[in-house]
Enzyme design. Structure first.
Site, short mmCIF file in Angstrom:
data_model
loop_
_atom_site.label_atom_id
_atom_site.label_comp_id
_atom_site.label_asym_id
_atom_site.label_seq_id
_atom_site.Cartn_x
_atom_site.Cartn_y
_atom_site.Cartn_z
CB VAL A 47 -23.36 -38.36 11.03
CG1 VAL A 47 -22.95 -37.34 9.98
CG2 VAL A 47 -24.82 -38.74 10.87
CD GLN A 56 -11.73 -30.70 2.64
OE1 GLN A 56 -11.91 -31.04 1.47
NE2 GLN A 56 -10.79 -31.23 3.39
N GLY A 57 -17.40 -29.02 3.52
CA GLY A 57 -18.73 -29.23 2.95
C GLY A 57 -19.10 -30.68 2.73
CG LEU A 58 -16.11 -33.52 1.92
CD1 LEU A 58 -14.84 -34.32 2.18
CD2 LEU A 58 -16.63 -33.79 0.51
N GLY A 59 -19.58 -33.18 5.01
CA GLY A 59 -20.61 -33.64 5.94
C GLY A 59 -21.99 -33.19 5.46
CE LYS A 60 -24.94 -26.91 2.81
NZ LYS A 60 -24.56 -25.48 2.72
CB SER A 84 -23.57 -31.06 23.14
OG SER A 84 -22.27 -31.51 23.44
CE1 TYR A 90 -26.37 -34.31 11.58
CE2 TYR A 90 -25.90 -34.09 13.91
CZ TYR A 90 -25.74 -34.76 12.72
OH TYR A 90 -24.97 -35.88 12.66
C1 LIG Z 1 -20.07 -33.04 12.38
C2 LIG Z 1 -19.40 -33.40 11.06
C3 LIG Z 1 -20.08 -34.64 10.46
C4 LIG Z 1 -19.53 -32.20 10.10
O1 LIG Z 1 -18.94 -32.55 8.85
P1 LIG Z 1 -18.03 -31.48 8.06
O2 LIG Z 1 -17.71 -32.07 6.73
O3 LIG Z 1 -16.90 -31.07 8.93
O4 LIG Z 1 -19.04 -30.25 7.93
P2 LIG Z 1 -19.30 -29.36 6.62
O5 LIG Z 1 -17.98 -28.83 6.15
O6 LIG Z 1 -20.12 -30.12 5.64
O7 LIG Z 1 -20.16 -28.20 7.22
C5 LIG Z 1 -21.42 -27.83 6.68
C6 LIG Z 1 -21.86 -26.55 7.32
O8 LIG Z 1 -22.05 -26.73 8.72
C7 LIG Z 1 -21.18 -25.87 9.46
N1 LIG Z 1 -20.65 -26.66 10.56
C8 LIG Z 1 -19.84 -27.74 10.51
N2 LIG Z 1 -19.62 -28.25 11.75
C9 LIG Z 1 -20.29 -27.43 12.59
C10 LIG Z 1 -20.48 -27.41 13.99
N3 LIG Z 1 -19.92 -28.32 14.79
N4 LIG Z 1 -21.25 -26.43 14.50
C11 LIG Z 1 -21.81 -25.49 13.70
N5 LIG Z 1 -21.69 -25.47 12.37
C12 LIG Z 1 -20.94 -26.42 11.82
C13 LIG Z 1 -20.11 -25.44 8.50
O9 LIG Z 1 -19.63 -24.15 8.83
C14 LIG Z 1 -20.82 -25.43 7.17
O10 LIG Z 1 -21.54 -24.22 6.98
P3 LIG Z 1 -21.78 -23.61 5.50
O11 LIG Z 1 -22.66 -24.58 4.76
O12 LIG Z 1 -22.45 -22.30 5.78
O13 LIG Z 1 -20.43 -23.47 4.89
C15 LIG Z 1 -17.89 -33.66 11.23
O14 LIG Z 1 -17.27 -32.52 11.75
C16 LIG Z 1 -17.56 -34.85 12.13
O15 LIG Z 1 -17.46 -35.98 11.64
N6 LIG Z 1 -17.36 -34.63 13.42
C17 LIG Z 1 -17.00 -35.67 14.38
C18 LIG Z 1 -18.09 -36.71 14.57
C19 LIG Z 1 -19.41 -36.11 14.96
O16 LIG Z 1 -19.48 -35.20 15.79
N7 LIG Z 1 -20.47 -36.63 14.33
C20 LIG Z 1 -21.83 -36.25 14.64
C21 LIG Z 1 -22.31 -37.11 15.77
S1 LIG Z 1 -23.94 -36.67 16.25
#
Ligand SMILES: CC(C)(COP(=O)(O)OP(=O)(O)OC[C@H]1O[C@@H](n2cnc3c(N)ncnc32)[C@H](O)[C@@H]1OP(=O)(O)O)[C@@H](O)C(=O)NCCC(=O)NCCS
Length: 110
Positions: A47, A56-60, A84, A90
């Protein structure tokens, strides 16, 4: 290697990619894949949202879309291994740690 990654992708159950399309340019900005037994279980892997496009909400959206696709196929048990730093991300999406005390366990090759 590149060849190994190709095999892993070919044998994945579902691969979802996210693209930014702007001025005739296409950039890969998000990726997720699921492996599955096609009936009961699926596990999410790799992921990732491009750093310039995070928070920006894209991961969600990527996870929610993938969960919807898996549930359309009646796959009810969906698991993942969270780094971690991603655990709270998640949790936020409804994933729980250690349901009924069940622990994820790993065989670490000697
Ligand atoms: C983890 C990851 C996929 C999240 O994607 P993202 O697009 O940045 O996250 P989003 O903007 O969709 O966040 C969705 C929600 O989760 C929250 N959130 C995002 N990252 C978070 C984190 N590390 N810890 C806690 N909350 C988090 C956001 O505040 C948001 O909350 P909301 O719905 O209340 O606004 C991205 O940051 C990433 O690619 N990270 C590096 C790789 C990685 O760690 N992958 C997972 C491996 S297990």
């Amino acid at each position: 290697s590149h060849e190994q990654m190709k095999i892993a992708l070919e044998h994945s159950f579902l691969v979802v990619t996210l693209w930014c399309i702007k001025d005739n340019n296409k950039q890969l900005i998000g990726f997720i894949r699921a492996v599955s037994d096609h009936v009961y279980n699926a596990t999410l892997w790799d992921v990732v949202i491009h750093p310039d496009f995070q928070s920006q909400g894209l991961g969600k959206a990527l996870i929610q879309y993938t969960l919807q696709k898996l549930r359309q196929r009646n796959i009810e048990n969906i698991t993942l291994f969270a780094g971690s730093k991603a655990v709270n991300f998640y949790h936020h999406l409804g994933f729980i740690t250690d349901p009924n005390g069940i622990k994820g366990m790993f065989w670490v090759s000697p």
